[in-house]
Design an enzyme around this catalytic site. Structure first.
Site, PDB file in Angstrom:
ATOM      1  N   GLY A  15      10.014 -49.276  56.410  1.00  0.00           N
ATOM      2  CA  GLY A  15       8.817 -48.835  57.124  1.00  0.00           C
ATOM      3  C   GLY A  15       7.504 -49.110  56.410  1.00  0.00           C
ATOM      4  O   GLY A  15       7.456 -49.545  55.251  1.00  0.00           O
ATOM      5  N   ASP A  16       6.425 -48.800  57.117  1.00  0.00           N
ATOM      6  CA  ASP A  16       5.071 -49.055  56.637  1.00  0.00           C
ATOM      7  C   ASP A  16       4.753 -48.230  55.394  1.00  0.00           C
ATOM      8  O   ASP A  16       4.183 -48.736  54.421  1.00  0.00           O
ATOM      9  CB  ASP A  16       4.080 -48.725  57.763  1.00  0.00           C
ATOM     10  CG  ASP A  16       2.644 -49.012  57.365  1.00  0.00           C
ATOM     11  OD1 ASP A  16       2.349 -50.174  57.042  1.00  0.00           O
ATOM     12  OD2 ASP A  16       1.825 -48.074  57.360  1.00  0.00           O
ATOM     13  N   ASP A 177       1.810 -33.859  50.325  1.00  0.00           N
ATOM     14  CA  ASP A 177       0.502 -33.972  50.972  1.00  0.00           C
ATOM     15  C   ASP A 177      -0.297 -34.887  50.054  1.00  0.00           C
ATOM     16  O   ASP A 177      -0.739 -34.464  48.988  1.00  0.00           O
ATOM     17  CB  ASP A 177      -0.160 -32.592  51.094  1.00  0.00           C
ATOM     18  CG  ASP A 177      -1.514 -32.655  51.798  1.00  0.00           C
ATOM     19  OD1 ASP A 177      -2.139 -33.742  51.774  1.00  0.00           O
ATOM     20  OD2 ASP A 177      -1.958 -31.632  52.345  1.00  0.00           O
ATOM     21  N   HIS A 178      -0.461 -36.141  50.460  1.00  0.00           N
ATOM     22  CA  HIS A 178      -0.997 -37.118  49.507  1.00  0.00           C
ATOM     23  C   HIS A 178      -2.414 -36.777  49.049  1.00  0.00           C
ATOM     24  O   HIS A 178      -2.850 -37.208  47.985  1.00  0.00           O
ATOM     25  CB  HIS A 178      -0.933 -38.540  50.082  1.00  0.00           C
ATOM     26  CG  HIS A 178      -1.832 -38.775  51.250  1.00  0.00           C
ATOM     27  ND1 HIS A 178      -1.458 -38.489  52.548  1.00  0.00           N
ATOM     28  CD2 HIS A 178      -3.086 -39.256  51.327  1.00  0.00           C
ATOM     29  CE1 HIS A 178      -2.437 -38.793  53.366  1.00  0.00           C
ATOM     30  NE2 HIS A 178      -3.440 -39.259  52.655  1.00  0.00           N
ATOM     31  N   LYS A 182      -4.918 -36.806  44.986  1.00  0.00           N
ATOM     32  CA  LYS A 182      -6.175 -37.525  44.754  1.00  0.00           C
ATOM     33  C   LYS A 182      -6.924 -36.936  43.564  1.00  0.00           C
ATOM     34  O   LYS A 182      -6.943 -35.729  43.353  1.00  0.00           O
ATOM     35  CB  LYS A 182      -7.051 -37.492  46.011  1.00  0.00           C
ATOM     36  CG  LYS A 182      -6.473 -38.353  47.132  1.00  0.00           C
ATOM     37  CD  LYS A 182      -7.403 -38.442  48.311  1.00  0.00           C
ATOM     38  CE  LYS A 182      -6.800 -39.320  49.413  1.00  0.00           C
ATOM     39  NZ  LYS A 182      -6.678 -40.724  49.023  1.00  0.00           N
ATOM     40  N   ASP A 235      -2.875 -32.778  62.753  1.00  0.00           N
ATOM     41  CA  ASP A 235      -2.789 -33.937  61.864  1.00  0.00           C
ATOM     42  C   ASP A 235      -3.565 -33.727  60.561  1.00  0.00           C
ATOM     43  O   ASP A 235      -3.178 -34.240  59.514  1.00  0.00           O
ATOM     44  CB  ASP A 235      -3.322 -35.182  62.581  1.00  0.00           C
ATOM     45  CG  ASP A 235      -3.033 -36.467  61.826  1.00  0.00           C
ATOM     46  OD1 ASP A 235      -1.874 -36.664  61.412  1.00  0.00           O
ATOM     47  OD2 ASP A 235      -3.969 -37.279  61.646  1.00  0.00           O
ATOM     48  N   HIS A 240      -3.990 -30.939  55.208  1.00  0.00           N
ATOM     49  CA  HIS A 240      -4.966 -31.393  54.215  1.00  0.00           C
ATOM     50  C   HIS A 240      -6.124 -30.401  54.029  1.00  0.00           C
ATOM     51  O   HIS A 240      -6.447 -30.002  52.914  1.00  0.00           O
ATOM     52  CB  HIS A 240      -5.539 -32.757  54.608  1.00  0.00           C
ATOM     53  CG  HIS A 240      -4.514 -33.814  54.839  1.00  0.00           C
ATOM     54  ND1 HIS A 240      -3.393 -33.956  54.050  1.00  0.00           N
ATOM     55  CD2 HIS A 240      -4.423 -34.794  55.784  1.00  0.00           C
ATOM     56  CE1 HIS A 240      -2.670 -34.984  54.488  1.00  0.00           C
ATOM     57  NE2 HIS A 240      -3.275 -35.494  55.536  1.00  0.00           N
ATOM     58  N   LYS A 345     -16.739 -43.305  56.924  1.00  0.00           N
ATOM     59  CA  LYS A 345     -15.552 -42.731  56.290  1.00  0.00           C
ATOM     60  C   LYS A 345     -16.026 -41.931  55.088  1.00  0.00           C
ATOM     61  O   LYS A 345     -16.821 -42.411  54.281  1.00  0.00           O
ATOM     62  CB  LYS A 345     -14.616 -43.849  55.837  1.00  0.00           C
ATOM     63  CG  LYS A 345     -13.402 -43.385  55.010  1.00  0.00           C
ATOM     64  CD  LYS A 345     -12.622 -44.595  54.504  1.00  0.00           C
ATOM     65  CE  LYS A 345     -11.500 -44.210  53.561  1.00  0.00           C
ATOM     66  NZ  LYS A 345     -10.395 -43.538  54.225  1.00  0.00           N
TER      67      LYS A 345
END
Length: 506
Positions: A15-16, A177-178, A182, A235, A240, A345
């Site tokens: 997968g991606d 949870d990426h 960070k 989402d 997040h 962004k």
């Protein structure tokens, strides 16, 4: 370097996510010596790939990291592929045989990581087969990494958790949870707890409001099918945003340890007020983008995107006010917003401090009256695309008199530093290898965030929205600005102003 002996089994190996994030992250760990000769990776998916083809794909995913041909070959030689139907018990038997063989070949001591990089409806099935087919080892560790979404509401999340907990104890479940990997998210604790100038004022006596923005300039791209059944609330807000809010709001832990940090985050989440229906309608707004134009680029509306219902009422934007009912934060609104097809962004946090009680510069015997209000002091934490922080304070304008001017003290990580810093997935995978779940979501956190979000979702489902209600390229619907204006505040970050002043945005 502390080398890890481990077998990774990646469900969804074609997968991606696996190709964009997991394989490059494993290569970085390999290059740094966290993984060396005693590791192996099994990729599983439905596609009938061979080991040779799989290894070529893996080598392709790390090209941008500029490995030598020998280095890429050596790394890829640790990868094995098995075509796999997650519902077929016989396939798990084949997987067990391959796992045991690789365990012996690479001296892995029974240490296994299972990464579920696929649709969550398969999580329960996979986990139960890992147990029934005895793929889980008696010796060594067995750890499970799960991608979001973890359920679609509290009820489905609870059922999923019960299935998983029948096989894995909570300490061995790593809900990823990426954003928690960070650099600047992890820096929140350093800014707070290592600087008395901020921690001493991190309360309702000195802070006016806190603003969290997760802005995306892209639309739904090729995720229309998934997104139309999810929406921005589930989402982004449920995971997040509420994770970041918990880090900002929690009490100082007695020690900077996994157990103590988790305990304080859970307390903070449990202090967030769960709204009644009327309060939801007063404190939360939603939006969906229409066609729009920004800087000579034209964008289609959400309902015209691929795999999206032409009558869709799915929100692509959420703004809201959370209230925390405890001594530290009573009376301080936490404003959040997230959306697609916004002006720019950007993920950033703005801590807005209270004004001085009296502005002594507003009048002077010898000078005309200046603006009676001073701009607030604002601490900004930049998370992406740039990393760093700034602090705005008021100084004297150069020249005659005592007129004031905002001055920004700013630090940004250099492009070189950002490029060379560990990627979020790399850090989180190493944490999981070390058994450190500090930067992962505990079940109690997941449960509480669903309790908070489910109420909002249930109220919205009873009211027909007037969509679309903001143009692509803007910073969301008018209601998102009115939400703060009625409290006497405004959004600190308004990048749309720059474009409007230059005629690049309506």
């Amino acid at each position: 370097m502390n080398e890890k002996n481990v077998l990774f089994t990646i469900f969804g190996g074609t997968g991606d996510l696996a190709q964009r994030k997991l394989y490059p992250s494993l290569f970085r760990l390999y290059k740094k010596g966290n993984l060396s000769e005693h590791f192996a990776v099994i990729g599983t998916a439905r596609r009938p790939w061979s080991d040779e083809h799989y290894r070529e794909v893996v080598k392709g995913t790390i090209k941008t990291l500029n490995p030598s041909a020998e280095e890429a070959e050596r790394f890829a030689s640790h990868f094995y592929y098995q075509s796999h139907d997650v519902n077929d018990s016989s396939h798990y038997q084949t997987l067990k045989e391959l796992s045991d063989r690789l365990d012996e070949k690479y001296h892995l001591n029974g240490n296994r990581m299972y990464y579920l990089a696929m649709a969550p409806q398969f999580f329960g099935t996979i986990v139960s087969h890992l147990k029934s087919q005895k793929i889980i080892t008696e010796a060594g560790f067995n750890r499970l990494i799960i991608e979001k979404p973890f359920g679609s509401d509290f009820h489905s999340a609870f059922e999923l958790n019960e299935k998983i907990r029948q096989v894995f104890p909570e300490d061995d479940i790593f809900r990823i949870d990426h954003y928690l990997g960070k650099e600047m998210i992890q820096n929140i604790s350093a800014i707070r707890f290592a600087n008395n100038i901020f921690e001493s004022q991190w309360n309702n006596r000195y802070i006016d409001n806190i603003q969290i923005t997760f802005g995306e300039s892209l639309g739904v791209e090729d995720r229309g099918g998934y997104y139309d059944h999810s929406g921005a609330l589930k989402d982004m807000v449920q995971n997040h945003i509420l994770q970041v809010l918990a880090l900002l709001a929690m009490e100082p832990p007695v020690a900077f340890s996994e157990k103590e940090i988790r305990s304080e985050k859970i307390k903070a989440l449990k202090a967030i007020r769960i709204y009644e229906k009327k309060e939801v309608l007063e404190n939360f707004v939603r939006g969906q983008y229409a066609a729009g134009q920004l800087d000579d680029q034209t964008f289609k509306g959400y309902r015209e995107e691929d795999n999206v219902d032409p009558e869709s009422t799915t929100e692509t934007f959420v703004a809201g006010k959370f209230t925390i009912d405890n001594f530290r934060w009573s009376g301080v609104p936490f404003y959040v917003r997230t959306g697609k097809r916004l002006t720019e962004k950007g993920t950033r946090i703005n801590i807005v401090f209270k004004q001085v009680p009296v502005n002594v510069f507003k009048t002077s015997i010898d000078e005309p009256c200046n603006d009676p209000t001073l701009p607030p002091n604002v601490l900004t934490i930049y998370i992406q695309p740039t990393e760093g922080f700034s602090f705005t304070l008021n100084g004297k304008k150069v020249g005659q008199g005592f007129a004031t001017d905002p001055i920004k003290l700013e630090y940004r990580n250099s492009a070189e530093m950002v490029e060379n810093s560990p990627e979020a997935y790399e850090k989180l995978m190493l944490d999981a290898l070390n058994g450190d779940s500090t930067n992962f979501s505990h079940w109690e956190e997941v449960a509480q965030t669903w309790h908070i979000v489910d109420v909002i979702r249930q109220v919205w489902d009873q009211v027909q929205p007037d969509f679309p209600n903001y143009k692509a390229g803007s910073m969301g619907p008018e209601a998102a600005f009115e939400l703060l204006e009625k409290d006497g505040f405004e959004w600190i970050w308004q990048p749309d102003h720059w474009y409007r002043e230059r005629g690049k945005l309506d």
